[in-house]
Design an enzyme around this catalytic site. Structure first.
Site, PDB file in Angstrom:
ATOM      1  N   LYS A 199      46.405 -28.637  21.861  1.00  0.00           N
ATOM      2  CA  LYS A 199      45.589 -27.423  21.895  1.00  0.00           C
ATOM      3  C   LYS A 199      46.204 -26.469  22.908  1.00  0.00           C
ATOM      4  O   LYS A 199      46.304 -26.785  24.100  1.00  0.00           O
ATOM      5  CB  LYS A 199      44.155 -27.784  22.278  1.00  0.00           C
ATOM      6  CG  LYS A 199      43.257 -26.567  22.436  1.00  0.00           C
ATOM      7  CD  LYS A 199      41.816 -26.960  22.598  1.00  0.00           C
ATOM      8  CE  LYS A 199      40.956 -25.738  22.862  1.00  0.00           C
ATOM      9  NZ  LYS A 199      39.544 -26.096  23.033  1.00  0.00           N
ATOM     10  N   ARG A 209      34.635 -17.037  21.756  1.00  0.00           N
ATOM     11  CA  ARG A 209      33.877 -16.981  23.012  1.00  0.00           C
ATOM     12  C   ARG A 209      32.612 -16.141  22.853  1.00  0.00           C
ATOM     13  O   ARG A 209      31.649 -16.342  23.578  1.00  0.00           O
ATOM     14  CB  ARG A 209      34.793 -16.537  24.147  1.00  0.00           C
ATOM     15  CG  ARG A 209      35.917 -17.581  24.235  1.00  0.00           C
ATOM     16  CD  ARG A 209      36.816 -17.558  25.413  1.00  0.00           C
ATOM     17  NE  ARG A 209      37.729 -18.711  25.272  1.00  0.00           N
ATOM     18  CZ  ARG A 209      38.882 -18.838  25.880  1.00  0.00           C
ATOM     19  NH1 ARG A 209      39.288 -17.897  26.706  1.00  0.00           N
ATOM     20  NH2 ARG A 209      39.629 -19.903  25.685  1.00  0.00           N
ATOM     21  N   ARG A 221      42.124 -20.974  30.980  1.00  0.00           N
ATOM     22  CA  ARG A 221      42.237 -22.390  30.664  1.00  0.00           C
ATOM     23  C   ARG A 221      43.680 -22.901  30.719  1.00  0.00           C
ATOM     24  O   ARG A 221      43.973 -23.985  30.250  1.00  0.00           O
ATOM     25  CB  ARG A 221      41.669 -22.672  29.282  1.00  0.00           C
ATOM     26  CG  ARG A 221      40.234 -22.206  29.076  1.00  0.00           C
ATOM     27  CD  ARG A 221      39.512 -23.070  28.057  1.00  0.00           C
ATOM     28  NE  ARG A 221      38.370 -22.435  27.441  1.00  0.00           N
ATOM     29  CZ  ARG A 221      37.197 -22.220  28.031  1.00  0.00           C
ATOM     30  NH1 ARG A 221      37.017 -22.556  29.291  1.00  0.00           N
ATOM     31  NH2 ARG A 221      36.202 -21.662  27.377  1.00  0.00           N
ATOM     32  N   GLU A 237      51.559 -35.231  23.926  1.00  0.00           N
ATOM     33  CA  GLU A 237      50.094 -35.262  23.912  1.00  0.00           C
ATOM     34  C   GLU A 237      49.581 -36.099  22.741  1.00  0.00           C
ATOM     35  O   GLU A 237      48.638 -36.880  22.875  1.00  0.00           O
ATOM     36  CB  GLU A 237      49.532 -33.835  23.816  1.00  0.00           C
ATOM     37  CG  GLU A 237      49.644 -33.017  25.098  1.00  0.00           C
ATOM     38  CD  GLU A 237      48.556 -33.378  26.112  1.00  0.00           C
ATOM     39  OE1 GLU A 237      47.797 -34.333  25.882  1.00  0.00           O
ATOM     40  OE2 GLU A 237      48.467 -32.693  27.151  1.00  0.00           O
ATOM     41  N   LYS A 252      46.102 -26.891  17.314  1.00  0.00           N
ATOM     42  CA  LYS A 252      45.232 -25.718  17.371  1.00  0.00           C
ATOM     43  C   LYS A 252      45.825 -24.690  18.315  1.00  0.00           C
ATOM     44  O   LYS A 252      46.243 -25.073  19.408  1.00  0.00           O
ATOM     45  CB  LYS A 252      43.865 -26.179  17.886  1.00  0.00           C
ATOM     46  CG  LYS A 252      42.866 -25.083  18.125  1.00  0.00           C
ATOM     47  CD  LYS A 252      41.631 -25.673  18.700  1.00  0.00           C
ATOM     48  CE  LYS A 252      40.704 -24.526  19.033  1.00  0.00           C
ATOM     49  NZ  LYS A 252      39.603 -24.926  19.857  1.00  0.00           N
ATOM     50  N   SER A 278      39.155 -18.811  15.490  1.00  0.00           N
ATOM     51  CA  SER A 278      38.389 -17.573  15.370  1.00  0.00           C
ATOM     52  C   SER A 278      39.260 -16.324  15.274  1.00  0.00           C
ATOM     53  O   SER A 278      38.980 -15.424  14.489  1.00  0.00           O
ATOM     54  CB  SER A 278      37.440 -17.453  16.561  1.00  0.00           C
ATOM     55  OG  SER A 278      38.161 -17.510  17.786  1.00  0.00           O
ATOM     56  N   TYR A 317      36.752 -21.278   9.210  1.00  0.00           N
ATOM     57  CA  TYR A 317      35.470 -20.594   9.025  1.00  0.00           C
ATOM     58  C   TYR A 317      35.288 -20.146   7.578  1.00  0.00           C
ATOM     59  O   TYR A 317      34.199 -19.738   7.192  1.00  0.00           O
ATOM     60  CB  TYR A 317      35.363 -19.406  10.001  1.00  0.00           C
ATOM     61  CG  TYR A 317      35.431 -19.881  11.438  1.00  0.00           C
ATOM     62  CD1 TYR A 317      34.303 -20.416  12.055  1.00  0.00           C
ATOM     63  CD2 TYR A 317      36.625 -19.864  12.155  1.00  0.00           C
ATOM     64  CE1 TYR A 317      34.354 -20.893  13.352  1.00  0.00           C
ATOM     65  CE2 TYR A 317      36.694 -20.340  13.451  1.00  0.00           C
ATOM     66  CZ  TYR A 317      35.555 -20.860  14.049  1.00  0.00           C
ATOM     67  OH  TYR A 317      35.616 -21.353  15.329  1.00  0.00           O
TER      68      TYR A 317
HETATM   69  C1  PBG Z   1      35.966 -25.569  23.278  1.00  0.00           C
HETATM   70  C2  PBG Z   1      36.581 -24.966  22.069  1.00  0.00           C
HETATM   71  C3  PBG Z   1      37.194 -23.712  21.897  1.00  0.00           C
HETATM   72  C4  PBG Z   1      37.499 -23.615  20.538  1.00  0.00           C
HETATM   73  C5  PBG Z   1      37.111 -24.799  19.936  1.00  0.00           C
HETATM   74  N1  PBG Z   1      36.555 -25.634  20.896  1.00  0.00           N
HETATM   75  C6  PBG Z   1      37.405 -22.612  22.853  1.00  0.00           C
HETATM   76  C7  PBG Z   1      38.412 -22.714  23.916  1.00  0.00           C
HETATM   77  O1  PBG Z   1      39.078 -23.721  24.096  1.00  0.00           O
HETATM   78  O2  PBG Z   1      38.545 -21.746  24.660  1.00  0.00           O
HETATM   79  C8  PBG Z   1      38.122 -22.425  19.862  1.00  0.00           C
HETATM   80  C9  PBG Z   1      37.802 -22.295  18.409  1.00  0.00           C
HETATM   81  C10 PBG Z   1      38.091 -20.959  17.835  1.00  0.00           C
HETATM   82  O3  PBG Z   1      38.642 -20.055  18.474  1.00  0.00           O
HETATM   83  O4  PBG Z   1      37.752 -20.786  16.649  1.00  0.00           O
HETATM   84  N2  PBG Z   1      36.835 -26.060  24.229  1.00  0.00           N
END
Ligand code: PBG
Length: 328
Positions: A199, A209, A221, A237, A252, A278, A317
Site C-alpha cells: 500500500k 478521506r 502517512r 512486504e 493499492k 477513490s 466503487y
Molecule cells: C485506511 C484506508 C484508506 C483507504 C483504504 N483504507 C485511506 C488511507 O490509507 O489513507 C483508501 C481507499 C481509497 O482511497 O479508495 N487506512
C-alpha cells in the site's frame, strides 16, 4: 518469394466483434469484484460524498438495501468501512462490539451473509481523533507494536460480528502475524486475511478521506505507507505478509501501480487483489461529467488493465454497476 504485401496480418482477428471476442485474453467477471461501502453512525439519511459522485455514506438501513442490490447484481464481495460518531486517541469504537462496523457486519450477515463474502477493512484512521492509522507515542509518532495490539482486538471483534475476511490496511510491521495469532487463539482460525501488503502513500486516496472522514490532523502517512518510488519493496512486504499468514495479498492503488501488480502476481501463488481507489474513481467521474471521456468505456478499460496486469480480485466503487452491466 517476398511480396510487397505483408503475410502476417494481425488485423484479421480484429475484423469482427466475434473474432475479437474469440481471441480475447482478459475478462472481468462480476464475482471477482468487491464493492467498498461506508456506513456512518448517527445519521438519519444516507449522505453523498462530494468528491465521489454516486458514492454514499450509508445508514445501517440504507447499507442493508444497497448491499442486497450489489449482491443481486453479482458482485463477489463487499468491504465495509465504519465511521463512528465519537473518535478518541485509541480508536475505541473500532473494536467495540456495539461499534458501527460491528453492528453493520451483523446486519449484513443476516441479510446477505450466506450469498456473498463480507470483508472488513481493519484500520484505526476512521476511529482515531488524530486520524492516523495507529496509536501515537508521546512524541506523536505512530507506535507500531502498541498498534498491533489494537489491530488484534479489532480483528476479533470483526470476526465475532460475522466478517469472513479481515483486511488490515494500516501498514504496520507484523500486522498480519499479530492478527492471525489473535484470531487463532479465540477460535477463528477459518477467518481469512486479505492483507493490504503493498500500500503506497498516495495522493489518490484524497477523496476517500471525505468518505471515511479519516484524514490525519497533522503530518501524513509516509512514515508507514510505501514510497511510490519503490517496486521491489512491495515484493518484500508481500513475502513478509505471506510468511505471517496472509491468504490474499493486495496492491493499492491500482492504475498507477500496474507494474507492481504484475510483479506480485508473478511472485505469489495466493490470489492477488488490487484496489482501484477513490482518486481513480473520482478522476474518471470528473472527466466524464465534463464530457471529456466516454465514462463506461473508460471504466471497463481500467478494470481490464488491472486484470491484465495480473489481479485476480478488484476492489472498485464501480463493482455493482459493472456487475450489472456485465450480466445484461
Ligand atoms: C485506511 C484506508 C484508506 C483507504 C483504504 N483504507 C485511506 C488511507 O490509507 O489513507 C483508501 C481507499 C481509497 O482511497 O479508495 N487506512
Amino acid at each position: 518469394m517476398s511480396s510487397r504485401f505483408p503475410a502476417a496480418r494481425p488485423r484479421r482477428l480484429r475484423r469482427t466483434a466475434g473474432l475479437r471476442s474469440l481471441a480475447a485474453q482478459t475478462s472481468v467477471r462480476p464475482g471477482n469484484l468487491v464493492l467498498p461501502m461506508f456506513v456512518k453512525e448517527g445519521i438519519a439519511e444516507p449522505q453523498p460524498v462530494a468528491s465521489m459522485p454516486g458514492v454514499l455514506q450509508h445508514t445501517r438501513d440504507s447499507l442493508r438495501k444497497a448491499a442486497t442490490e450489489a449482491v443481486e447484481a453479482g458482485v463477489g464481495g463487499l468491504i465495509l468501512f465504519g465511521i463512528p460518531a465519537v473518535k478518541d486517541s485509541r480508536g475505541s469504537a473500532a473494536d467495540d462490539p456495539a461499534g458501527i462496523i460491528q453492528l453493520a457486519l451483523r446486519d449484513l450477515t443476516a441479510e446477505v451473509g450466506s450469498d456473498t463474502v463480507l470483508m472488513a477493512d481493519l484500520c484505526l484512521c476512521e476511529y482515531t481523533d488524530h486520524g492516523h492509522c495507529g496509536v501515537l507515542t508521546d512524541v506523536l509518532d505512530v507506535d507500531n507494536d502498541a498498534t498491533l495490539e489494537r489491530y488484534a482486538s479489532i480483528a476479533c471483534a470483526q470476526a465475532v460480528a460475522g466478517a469472513h475476511v479481515v483486511a488490515p490496511s494500516g501498514m504496520m510491521d507484523g500486522q498480519v502475524g499479530a492478527i492471525r495469532s489473535a484470531l487463532d487463539e479465540v477460535g477463528y482460525a477459518e477467518i481469512a486475511i486479505c492483507a493490504y501488503s503493498a500500500k503506497y502513500a498516495s495522493a489518490f486516496y484524497g477523496p476517500f478521506r471525505d468518505a471515511a472522514e479519516g484524514a490525519p490532523l497533522f503530518g501524513d502517512r509516509s512514515g508507514y505507507q510505501q514510497d511510490p518510488r519503490g517496486a521491489t519493496e512491495a515484493l518484500r512486504e508481500v513475502a513478509l505478509d505471506l510468511d505471517e499468514g496472509a491468504d490474499i495479498v493486495m496492491v493499492k492503488p491500482a492504475l498507477a501501480y500496474l507494474d507492481v501488480i504484475s510483479r506480485v502476481a508473478d511472485a505469489v501463488t495466493v490470489p492477488v487483489a488490487a484496489y482501484q481507489v477513490s482518486g481513480e474513481y473520482a478522476m474518471v467521474e470528473a472527466a466524464a461529467a465534463n464530457g471529456w471521456l466516454d465514462r463506461d468505456r473508460a471504466i471497463m478499460e481500467t478494470l481490464i488493465a488491472i486484470r491484465r496486469a495480473g489481479a485476480d480480485i478488484i476492489l472498485t466503487y464501480w463493482a455493482a454497476e459493472v456487475a450489472r452491466r456485465l450480466s445484461r
